[in-house]
Scaffold this active site. Structure first.
Site, PDB file in Angstrom:
ATOM      1  N   SER A   1     -10.190  -0.862   3.437  1.00 28.75           N
ATOM      2  CA  SER A   1      -9.491  -0.642   4.982  1.00 28.75           C
ATOM      3  C   SER A   1      -9.101   0.673   5.519  1.00 28.75           C
ATOM      4  CB  SER A   1      -8.126  -1.902   4.707  1.00 28.75           C
ATOM      5  OG  SER A   1      -8.494  -2.374   4.632  1.00 28.75           O
TER       6      SER A   1
ATOM      7  N   ARG B   1       0.870  -1.159  -0.268  1.00 33.31           N
ATOM      8  CA  ARG B   1       0.278  -0.113  -0.436  1.00 33.31           C
ATOM      9  C   ARG B   1       1.100   0.958  -0.250  1.00 33.31           C
ATOM     10  NH1 ARG B   1      -2.658  -3.734  -0.862  1.00 33.31           N
ATOM     11  NH2 ARG B   1      -4.585  -4.139   0.241  1.00 33.31           N
TER      12      ARG B   1
ATOM     13  N   GLU C   1      -3.821   3.742   6.469  1.00 36.21           N
ATOM     14  CA  GLU C   1      -3.350   3.642   5.107  1.00 36.21           C
ATOM     15  C   GLU C   1      -4.254   4.200   4.329  1.00 36.21           C
ATOM     16  OE1 GLU C   1      -5.393  -0.924   3.795  1.00 36.21           O
ATOM     17  OE2 GLU C   1      -5.946   1.221   1.734  1.00 36.21           O
TER      18      GLU C   1
END
Ligand code: EPU
Length: 338
Positions: A238, A164, A334
């Site tokens: 997420s 990510r 994130e």
């Protein structure tokens, strides 16, 4: 600029649906329009931010500046034997592209079905799901360099993809604006159905030898069942990354909780499931005003109605503190906070 709008509520531009007013918003449909928008902001010394599908952005205050909504559309395939090179405009909707490539019989994206957002955001976050990351099919991208005022091409190495992660979250955050991305797909793809949720779904579907369409359908079913639909309830997927910790830390946790999910990494460290850690701290389904934790996936924070970005962040901090207190692990966000 024709498409320019003033005082725009960003609630409908982000999937978390938090209210925040941007002083100016403009849609850009080509590189020329992008250059024009940047020049317009430059003349007025306005700060510029770029939005794709808004699926990973939480605004915590009004945005004083120009928000550019990336809408460049392009789908240019080039078939070369069993390899298919596909160039995609940054404004293409990711899932629409996944469906289109699968319908053409081109494999590579099927595990990443239903990830919200646009093509331009995919390399930035290095999106991934069910055992596949976009980095694994990435060829190159084009971006507008605001410093040099020209389009530049970057390969995978230059994008510095990580979990990510990419250079666009760091050094190139303000400087580069992704305009198109090229992926390498295949007409004789290798099926990756090893991720447990996917293999279980395929079994339930009665599929023994899955095609890319089967894998896509299985992923879509799993995601629809586990993850909230932003059209129904605001969320950014997420909210935290899965933490990668030292082996000793993972062992300490597994000694008390033998069932804790743990995935050994190539460098000897271990990736733990943030969802599991949050769940253990009792947060699943919790709610503080309209900011909440999804009741089927503890990693997903949701906006039940009128939560502000600050409300969401306050809940996120409380979660981080409790996980830290209980397990000694600091979860990292994130999502991108504006
Ligand atoms: N789990 C719990 N409680 C929960 C949810 C999950 O204990 O409330 C456990 C599960 O039993 C499982 C583990 O946690 O053993 C991991 O859960 P899951 O497989 O659902 O995936 P995840 O780690 O929560 C990651 C990605 C998702 C991606 C899925 C599937 C990150 C931060 N998230 O989630 O990506 O869809 O794997 O590959 O890497 C996103 O980035 O926005 C995203 C949704």
């Amino acid at each position: 600029m024709e498409a320019l709008r003033e005082s725009v509520d960003l609630a409908e531009f982000t999937t978390m649906h938090c209210h925040a007013v941007a002083s100016n918003v403009v849609d850009v449909r080509s590189v020329e329009e992008l250059v024009e928008a940047l020049a317009w902001a430059g003349e007025r010394s306005l700060h510029v931010r770029v939005l794709g599908g808004g699926s990973n952005v939480v605004p915590t205050s009004d945005v004083n500046g120009l928000v550019i909504v990336m809408r460049i559309q392009e789908r240019s395939p080039c078939v070369d034997g069993d390899v298919v090179h596909v160039r995609l405009g940054a404004g293409e909707v990711w899932h629409d592209v996944v469906e289109w490539t699968v319908s053409q019989g081109w494999g590579g994206m099927e595990n990443m079905a239903l990830i919200p957002g646009t093509v331009g955001a995919a390399p930035m976050q290095n999106i991934g799901a069910y055992g596949v990351e976009q980095a694994s099919i990435f060829e190159e991208l084009e971006c507008y360099d605001r410093q040099e005022r020209r389009i530049v091409k970057l390969n995978a190495e230059e994008c510095r993809f990580g979990y990510r992660e990419s250079i666009f979250k760091h050094e190139y955050c303000e400087r580069m604006i992704i305009t198109s991305v090229a992926y390498r797909l295949s007409t004789s793809p290798k099926i990756n159905a090893s991720y447990r949720d996917v293999s279980q779904e395929l079994t339930a579907m009665g599929v023994a030898e899955p095609t890319i369409a089967d894998v896509m359908n299985a992923v879509v079913s799993v995601r629809r069942r586990k993850l909230p639909d932003p059209a129904e309830i605001g969320n950014s997927g997420s909210f935290f990354k899965n933490p990668v910790v030292e082996a000793a830390t993972a062992e300490r946790i597994r000694a008390d909780h033998p069932d804790a999910p743990a995935y050994p990494q190539a460098d000897g460290r271990v990736k733990l499931a943030a969802a599991w850690l949050i769940d253990q701290c009792g947060w699943k389904g919790a709610r503080s005003g309209d900011a909440g934790v999804h009741d089927r996936q503890a990693l997903v924070l949701v906006n039940h109605g009128t939560a502000s970005g600050s409300d969401i962040l306050a809940l996120a901090s409380a979660i981080q503190q409790s996980v830290h207190q209980r397990f000694g692990i600091m979860l990292e966000r994130e999502v991108n906070v504006w």
